[in-house]
Design a protein around this motif. Structure first.
Motif, PDB file in Angstrom:
ATOM      1  N   LYS A 126       8.270  -1.635  -2.141  1.00  0.00           N
ATOM      2  CA  LYS A 126       7.722  -0.758  -1.095  1.00  0.00           C
ATOM      3  C   LYS A 126       8.841  -0.151  -0.245  1.00  0.00           C
ATOM      4  CE  LYS A 126       5.047   1.226   1.810  1.00  0.00           C
ATOM      5  NZ  LYS A 126       4.115   2.288   1.571  1.00  0.00           N
ATOM      6  N   TYR A 148      12.057  13.848   9.387  1.00  0.00           N
ATOM      7  CA  TYR A 148      10.849  13.102   9.019  1.00  0.00           C
ATOM      8  C   TYR A 148      10.443  12.166  10.163  1.00  0.00           C
ATOM      9  CZ  TYR A 148      14.081   9.298   7.558  1.00  0.00           C
ATOM     10  OH  TYR A 148      15.053   8.330   7.513  1.00  0.00           O
ATOM     11  N   PHE A 191       9.063  16.175  -1.986  1.00  0.00           N
ATOM     12  CA  PHE A 191       9.904  15.529  -0.966  1.00  0.00           C
ATOM     13  C   PHE A 191      11.317  16.083  -0.902  1.00  0.00           C
ATOM     14  CE2 PHE A 191       7.397  12.427   1.269  1.00  0.00           C
ATOM     15  CZ  PHE A 191       6.222  12.490   0.526  1.00  0.00           C
ATOM     16  N   LYS A 196       3.076  15.244  10.996  1.00  0.00           N
ATOM     17  CA  LYS A 196       2.899  16.087   9.812  1.00  0.00           C
ATOM     18  C   LYS A 196       1.473  16.652   9.876  1.00  0.00           C
ATOM     19  CE  LYS A 196       1.027  12.805   6.499  1.00  0.00           C
ATOM     20  NZ  LYS A 196       1.070  12.279   5.162  1.00  0.00           N
ATOM     21  N   ASN A 246       9.871   3.988  -0.098  1.00  0.00           N
ATOM     22  CA  ASN A 246       9.938   4.791   1.122  1.00  0.00           C
ATOM     23  C   ASN A 246      11.363   5.245   1.419  1.00  0.00           C
ATOM     24  OD1 ASN A 246       7.248   4.833   1.574  1.00  0.00           O
ATOM     25  ND2 ASN A 246       7.269   3.602   3.434  1.00  0.00           N
ATOM     26  N   GLU A 278      -0.805   9.218   5.034  1.00  0.00           N
ATOM     27  CA  GLU A 278      -1.786   9.603   6.055  1.00  0.00           C
ATOM     28  C   GLU A 278      -2.301  11.000   5.739  1.00  0.00           C
ATOM     29  OE1 GLU A 278      -0.898   8.986  10.202  1.00  0.00           O
ATOM     30  OE2 GLU A 278       0.237   7.186   9.689  1.00  0.00           O
ATOM     31  N   GLU A 296       0.848  -1.192   0.000  1.00  0.00           N
ATOM     32  CA  GLU A 296       0.000   0.000   0.000  1.00  0.00           C
ATOM     33  C   GLU A 296       0.889   1.249   0.000  1.00  0.00           C
ATOM     34  OE1 GLU A 296      -3.323   0.499  -0.304  1.00  0.00           O
ATOM     35  OE2 GLU A 296      -2.529   2.530  -0.402  1.00  0.00           O
ATOM     36  N   PHE A 297       0.508   2.244  -0.813  1.00  0.00           N
ATOM     37  CA  PHE A 297       1.338   3.456  -0.924  1.00  0.00           C
ATOM     38  C   PHE A 297       0.633   4.715  -0.436  1.00  0.00           C
ATOM     39  CE2 PHE A 297       3.163   0.469  -3.930  1.00  0.00           C
ATOM     40  CZ  PHE A 297       4.517   0.582  -3.661  1.00  0.00           C
TER      41      PHE A 297
HETATM   42  O1  LIG Z   1       9.721  17.236   1.600  1.00  0.00           O
HETATM   43  C1  LIG Z   1       9.376  16.634   2.629  1.00  0.00           C
HETATM   44  C2  LIG Z   1       8.295  15.714   2.665  1.00  0.00           C
HETATM   45  C3  LIG Z   1       7.973  15.077   3.857  1.00  0.00           C
HETATM   46  N1  LIG Z   1       8.690  15.352   4.984  1.00  0.00           N
HETATM   47  C4  LIG Z   1       8.375  14.625   6.233  1.00  0.00           C
HETATM   48  O2  LIG Z   1       8.327  13.245   5.943  1.00  0.00           O
HETATM   49  C5  LIG Z   1       7.440  12.571   6.831  1.00  0.00           C
HETATM   50  C6  LIG Z   1       6.519  11.643   6.066  1.00  0.00           C
HETATM   51  O3  LIG Z   1       5.619  12.398   5.266  1.00  0.00           O
HETATM   52  P1  LIG Z   1       4.594  11.707   4.250  1.00  0.00           P
HETATM   53  O4  LIG Z   1       5.347  10.871   3.300  1.00  0.00           O
HETATM   54  O5  LIG Z   1       3.717  12.752   3.708  1.00  0.00           O
HETATM   55  O6  LIG Z   1       3.723  10.808   5.266  1.00  0.00           O
HETATM   56  P2  LIG Z   1       3.333   9.282   5.431  1.00  0.00           P
HETATM   57  O7  LIG Z   1       1.870   9.266   5.689  1.00  0.00           O
HETATM   58  O8  LIG Z   1       4.264   8.687   6.440  1.00  0.00           O
HETATM   59  O9  LIG Z   1       3.543   8.557   4.001  1.00  0.00           O
HETATM   60  C7  LIG Z   1       4.731   7.839   3.639  1.00  0.00           C
HETATM   61  O10 LIG Z   1       4.722   6.538   4.185  1.00  0.00           O
HETATM   62  C8  LIG Z   1       3.580   5.729   3.781  1.00  0.00           C
HETATM   63  C9  LIG Z   1       3.651   4.427   4.565  1.00  0.00           C
HETATM   64  O11 LIG Z   1       4.566   3.526   4.035  1.00  0.00           O
HETATM   65  C10 LIG Z   1       3.654   5.520   2.275  1.00  0.00           C
HETATM   66  O12 LIG Z   1       2.580   4.695   1.862  1.00  0.00           O
HETATM   67  C11 LIG Z   1       3.597   6.884   1.598  1.00  0.00           C
HETATM   68  O13 LIG Z   1       3.710   6.716   0.185  1.00  0.00           O
HETATM   69  C12 LIG Z   1       4.776   7.741   2.114  1.00  0.00           C
HETATM   70  O14 LIG Z   1       4.722   9.051   1.543  1.00  0.00           O
HETATM   71  C13 LIG Z   1       6.715  13.686   7.611  1.00  0.00           C
HETATM   72  O15 LIG Z   1       7.299  13.785   8.900  1.00  0.00           O
HETATM   73  C14 LIG Z   1       7.003  14.950   6.817  1.00  0.00           C
HETATM   74  O16 LIG Z   1       7.061  16.093   7.637  1.00  0.00           O
HETATM   75  C15 LIG Z   1       9.744  16.262   4.973  1.00  0.00           C
HETATM   76  O17 LIG Z   1      10.400  16.509   5.986  1.00  0.00           O
HETATM   77  N2  LIG Z   1      10.045  16.885   3.777  1.00  0.00           N
END
Ligand SMILES: O=c1ccn([C@@H]2O[C@H](COP(=O)(O)OP(=O)(O)O[C@H]3O[C@H](CO)[C@@H](O)[C@H](O)[C@H]3O)[C@@H](O)[C@H]2O)c(=O)[nH]1
Ligand SMILES: NC(=O)c1ccc[n+]([C@@H]2O[C@H](COP(=O)([O-])OP(=O)(O)OC[C@H]3O[C@@H](n4cnc5c(N)ncnc54)[C@H](O)[C@@H]3O)[C@@H](O)[C@H]2O)c1
Length: 368
Positions: A135, A187, A180, A252, A139, A83, A79-80
């Motif tokens: 996957k 993160y 990203f 986030k 990530n 949140e 799953e991609f």
């Molecule tokens: O340019 C960026 C983008 C994101 N973040 C940080 O990265 C973290 C993760 O962000 P995001 O990817 O939006 O959240 P998730 O819901 O954890 O989603 C990620 O993790 C999921 C679980 O595996 C995958 O399905 C998604 O594709 C993948 O984006 C957060 O703390 C953000 O603040 C940054 O610091 N800089």
């Protein structure tokens, strides 16, 4: 009805970073105990390469115990979704990865996804292990982009360069792209930290030294301390009597999830150094009660504020950790009146430094 069993379990990380497959294998055994006819077991969790084989073994073992011969296939369908945008990501996926070893299972899986695959074919069929690895690689790639930018931000800061200009400058190269590459205070979440650690572990176990992934993880751990470092550089290491207003607790915007959130690292460090913290988050206030020692609340070292502006009353500085939209354009006049000191630590580069300075504040961003 399609003979499918979808498993979205969350294998928790063990202390050494590897994924704890106990729940996944328990469910596999349960399936082996109950199936009567051909079944496709679809794994949507992020699990290490080789898990499908272990799931197959666990089911086979139970079928043998029962003395029955039921046909089944195990499919890896990671799953991609992100949140906060989960439904949209699920309904309009960039790609549908199907790790399948059987033509029969492929027919069922394609039928399952056909409503989400009408515009153009988004399905990539590959080996089960290839899908499991896809996957982790996705990530880890995204986490690498972030850690890379955080490293560039650190260098920019030393050289008097504004990383925000650099970000836009490199993002315009379509080979790099704008997504990203936002530098920040690290993160978090339930995926990147866990999955990078798990891939490091898998790699090392396989005999391959994961030099780059180690650095991605190390840069992120260090990045979560950057705000605290800037604060102690400004006020000294003893923060007794100081008060900090925190905007944002969730890892986030758009979620109340605080798993691996930078706010936890920053707040614990501030309190340990003697400071009082007042925090506000639009959604994660209830969740935050579970994320800190109860003593912090009891001793009023950490106070949950009623609103973003209550959080800064009497504060020496405002620390922005999560870039919720409602924090983007603050009422600087109100901030100025309510705060004791006039400093903003911007962990997500949300504000225009010149504008903030013009409004009477000292400004610290990330890499600028
Ligand atoms: O340019 C960026 C983008 C994101 N973040 C940080 O990265 C973290 C993760 O962000 P995001 O990817 O939006 O959240 P998730 O819901 O954890 O989603 C990620 O993790 C999921 C679980 O595996 C995958 O399905 C998604 O594709 C993948 O984006 C957060 O703390 C953000 O603040 C940054 O610091 N800089
Ligand atoms: N959170 C995300 O945005 C996201 C996105 C893509 C992939 N994933 C992956 O999906 C998986 C689940 O992640 P999550 O964040 O939803 O985890 P989670 O911990 O929030 O949810 C896991 C669920 O599994 C249930 N569960 C645990 N053991 C069980 C058992 N033996 N029988 C039945 N149910 C059981 C739990 O009660 C819980 O509801 C992980 O592998 C994760 O890496 C998560």
């Amino acid at each position: 009805m399609l003979p499918l069993y979808l498993s979205p379990l969350g294998p928790p990380p063990k202390e050494d970073g590897s994924a704890d497959l106990q729940h996944v294998l328990t469910v596999a055994s349960d399936i082996g105990k109950s199936i009567e006819n051909y079944t496709v077991i679809v794994n949507k969790s992020t699990v290490p390469v080789g898990t499908a084989e272990r799931v197959t073994d666990a089911i086979t073992k139970e079928l043998k115990k029962r003395g029955v011969d039921v046909e089944f296939d195990v499919v890896s369908n990671p799953e991609f979704l992100k949140e906060g945008d989960a439904v949209n990501d699920f309904m309009k996926p960039d790609r549908i990865i199907l790790g399948i070893e059987s033509a029969k299972a492929e027919v069922y899986m394609k039928e399952l996804y056909s409503p989400f695959n009408r515009n153009h074919d988004k399905v990539h069929v590959m080996g089960v292990k290839d899908a499991e690895m896809t996957k982790y690689a996705a990530n880890s790639m995204l986490a690498t982009k972030i850690s890379f930018m955080n490293e560039i931000a650190g260098i920019c800061e030393q050289l008097g360069v504004d990383v925000e200009n650099v970000r836009k400058g490199i993002g315009s190269d379509t080979r790099i792209g704008y997504s990203f590459i936002y530098p920040g205070c690290g993160y978090g979440g339930s995926c990147f930290p866990k999955d990078v650690k798990a891939l490091i572990r898998t790699s090392r176990e396989s005999g391959f030294e994961p030099l780059l992934l180690d650095a991605v993880e190390e840069r992120n751990a260090s990045q979560k301390n950057v705000l605290f470092q800037k604060i102690t550089d400004t006020y000294g290491s003893d923060l007794t009597g100081r008060c900090f207003g925190i905007w944002g607790l969730a890892f986030k915007p758009g979620t109340d999830d605080m798993r691996e959130a930078t706010s936890v690292v920053v707040i614990n460090s501030l309190v340990k150094a003697g400071a009082t913290v007042k925090a506000y988050d639009p959604q994660a206030m209830t969740e935050s009660l579970e994320c800190f020692d109860k003593g912090l609340f009891d001793d009023k070292n950490l106070i949950l504020a009623q609103s973003q502006y209550d959080a800064v009353v009497g504060a020496d500085a405002l620390v922005l950790i999560t870039e919720w939209k409602q924090f983007r354009q603050p009422d600087y006049k109100m901030l100025h009146e309510r705060m004791n000191g006039h400093t903003i630590f911007d962990g997500r580069n949300q504000y225009n430094p010149e504008f903030v300075r013009g409004a009477g504040f000292e400004y610290f961003g990330i890499g600028r």
